[in-house]
Design an enzyme around this catalytic site. Structure first.
Site, PDB file in Angstrom:
ATOM      1  CE  LYS A 143      -3.804  -2.096   2.638  1.00 50.66           C
ATOM      2  NZ  LYS A 143      -4.419  -2.193   3.890  1.00 50.66           N
ATOM      3  CB  VAL A 144       3.387   2.624   2.091  1.00 54.56           C
ATOM      4  CG1 VAL A 144       4.536   3.752   2.098  1.00 54.56           C
ATOM      5  CG2 VAL A 144       2.009   3.200   2.853  1.00 54.56           C
TER       6      VAL A 144
END
EC number: 2.5.1.46
Length: 310
Positions: free
Chosen positions: A278-279
């Site tokens: 996600k990051v």
């Protein structure tokens, strides 16, 4: 060995907010993290960065309404994901209601008997909900009963009908900024929609927003996210990277008071989010452990000052 030596802050009586943040930049703990967040937020303003804002917690009742509205009107937010509660309290202010400073040590039974609702040290007269109910029933009644609305379209209709330039909903409508609220049922706006549906036709597709949201993420050149708190808004923003080829957000700031030890989403670290993709692996990211009503005004004031000096 001494490249990252602590730079002790010097405080002067004539300092601006940006001056203070620059002094904090050489410090550690929360001061250093907040200064880093200001730097990342400034970098997120570059052309080509799609800016997501995740807003949870009782930020509108606490007095952050104008800050979020200004961020929308100044172009610092391209996509807003928030809770239904924040939009409820935004709408209450827009129809003439208001929140009062109270006390977290008040007698809550006494408040109940006086028809006053408490949000930590904020008081809200229950009469405000009566005014909001009348307004919402009118808005829902003006909508096309033959149309299937997305939640984003529903909130746009509400914003269009609020005559208050400081309203988050109205500002988003005016600026063409979409507001996504995946848990709108968990709010008075959702409750009023359900009540309206008991005698009238109103159709809202809870999944309709997802294609539009994912398409925006898919087409973005670079992405940045400012997350206030956690919960549904945080995950809704970050999970978009699971179905796009981007490899995670390029910039992420989270301001939270929650800890990671319980495994809860609000306290989950941004490093944990890297494990999910996600990051991004090389993302500029910082977790600021601070009351958002302290951190957010400082961050926006710093950003405004820096942009005005360009």
């Amino acid at each position: 060995m001494y490249e990252n030596r602590i730079q002790h802050a010097n405080i002067r009586g004539t300092m601006t907010v940006n001056d203070l943040v620059k002094e904090m930049n050489g410090c550690a703990f929360g001061a250093g993290r907040l200064a880093m967040a200001c730097d990342i937020l400034e970098e997120m303003q570059d052309d080509g960065v799609t800016k997501f804002f995740g807003l949870s917690g009782a930020m509108v009742p606490a007095g952050m309404r104008n800050i979020v509205s200004d961020m929308i009107r100044d172009g610092h937010i391209d996509i807003l994901v928030t809770t239904g509660a924040n939009m409820v309290h935004d709408a209450i202010e827009a129809v003439g209601g208001y929140h009062e400073k109270g006390s977290d040590t008040a007698d809550d039974i006494e408040l109940k008997n006086k028809h006053i609702n408490r949000i930590y040290d904020v008081f809200l007269d229950e009469g405000c909900f009566g005014v909001l109910e009348e307004k919402m029933q009118g808005i829902y009644g003006s909508m096309d009963p033959s149309k299937v609305y997305s939640i984003r379209e529903l909130l746009s209709e509400i914003g269009k009908n609020l005559d208050d330039k400081h309203s988050i909903l109205r500002s988003a409508y005016d600026m063409g900024v979409p507001i996504y609220c995946p848990a709108i049922q968990d709010s008075v706006l959702g409750l009023q929609a359900w009540l309206y549906k008991q005698m009238n036709k109103l159709t809202v597709d809870a999944f309709a927003d997802m294609r539009e949201f994912m398409d925006t993420c898919y087409g973005a050149k670079r992405t940045g996210a400012l997350l206030i708190g956690g919960g549904v808004p945080k995950n809704y923003v970050l999970q978009s990277m699971l179905v796009t080829p981007r490899g995670g957000f390029d910039y992420v700031i989270q301001v939270t008071m929650d800890r990671a030890e319980t495994g809860g989403l609000s306290g989950a670290t941004l490093d944990e989010a890297r494990s999910w993709g996600k990051v991004g692996d090389n993302a500029k990211a910082v977790q600021v452990y601070c009351d958002a009503t302290i951190a957010l005004p400082i961050m926006l004031a710093t950003l405004k000052e820096r942009k005005n000096k360009m």
